[in-house]
Design an enzyme around this catalytic site. Sequence first.
Site, mmCIF file in Angstrom:
data_model
loop_
_atom_site.group_PDB
_atom_site.id
_atom_site.type_symbol
_atom_site.label_atom_id
_atom_site.label_comp_id
_atom_site.label_asym_id
_atom_site.label_seq_id
_atom_site.Cartn_x
_atom_site.Cartn_y
_atom_site.Cartn_z
ATOM 1 N N ASP A 72 -26.435 37.129 12.964
ATOM 2 C CA ASP A 72 -27.211 36.725 11.797
ATOM 3 C C ASP A 72 -26.891 37.739 10.716
ATOM 4 O O ASP A 72 -26.871 38.947 10.983
ATOM 5 C CB ASP A 72 -28.707 36.687 12.090
ATOM 6 C CG ASP A 72 -29.469 35.931 10.994
ATOM 7 O OD1 ASP A 72 -28.995 34.858 10.580
ATOM 8 O OD2 ASP A 72 -30.516 36.419 10.542
ATOM 9 N N LYS A 178 -10.668 42.432 3.972
ATOM 10 C CA LYS A 178 -12.068 42.134 4.269
ATOM 11 C C LYS A 178 -12.398 42.463 5.718
ATOM 12 O O LYS A 178 -13.480 42.994 6.019
ATOM 13 C CB LYS A 178 -12.379 40.668 3.970
ATOM 14 C CG LYS A 178 -13.847 40.306 4.131
ATOM 15 C CD LYS A 178 -14.130 38.876 3.725
ATOM 16 C CE LYS A 178 -15.615 38.551 3.872
ATOM 17 N NZ LYS A 178 -15.934 37.161 3.487
#
Length: 200
Positions: A72, A178
Amino acid sequence: MKINQVFIATQNQGKVKEFKAFFGEKGIEVKSLADVDETIDVVENGSTFEENAIIKAETIGKMIQHPVIADDSGLEVTALNGEPGIFSARYAGVGKDDAANNRKLLEKLDGVPVKQRGARFVCALAVYIPGKETQTIRGVCDGLIAYEPVGTNGFGYDPLFFLPSLNKTMAQLDRKEKNTVSHRANALKQLAKKWNEWFR
């Protein structure tokens, strides 16, 4: 404890690739929800990233009786007392609308000077193994909220999340960059340190 296969609680193939790279070195096969025959609907009603990740991992893991990793993640802005937090995906409303979420964030930060626009991306990973206690890991990436979106890579708040050390927004980074600095990458680095300790 020998683990040969793990399910990642997502159908996002970008996430799956990141986990495959991590577990491939350990000789562990990675599958995703796309490999599960039944439809699984999980109500994520926790109050923290960790709680939501645990709910997802344990719900799915107990249904399919396999090791599951769930994440999450979201954005926390210091000047907004941690908003949007666990509501990051639906900040502007029920539908997941990245552009609307970014507009709302900029409106809330209107007039806030750059030094007070500190923020961080957070990724909580929950690792469920049948018969063992569910473990969690947190990875973060610190930055600032820009005054306007810049860049076309990534998704969500990436065009607004500025990384001073690279002088770029997250949306200006290529995938390799990234995957080096992101909150998920940092969570995976933490997981690498803990994995053998937890499941040797």
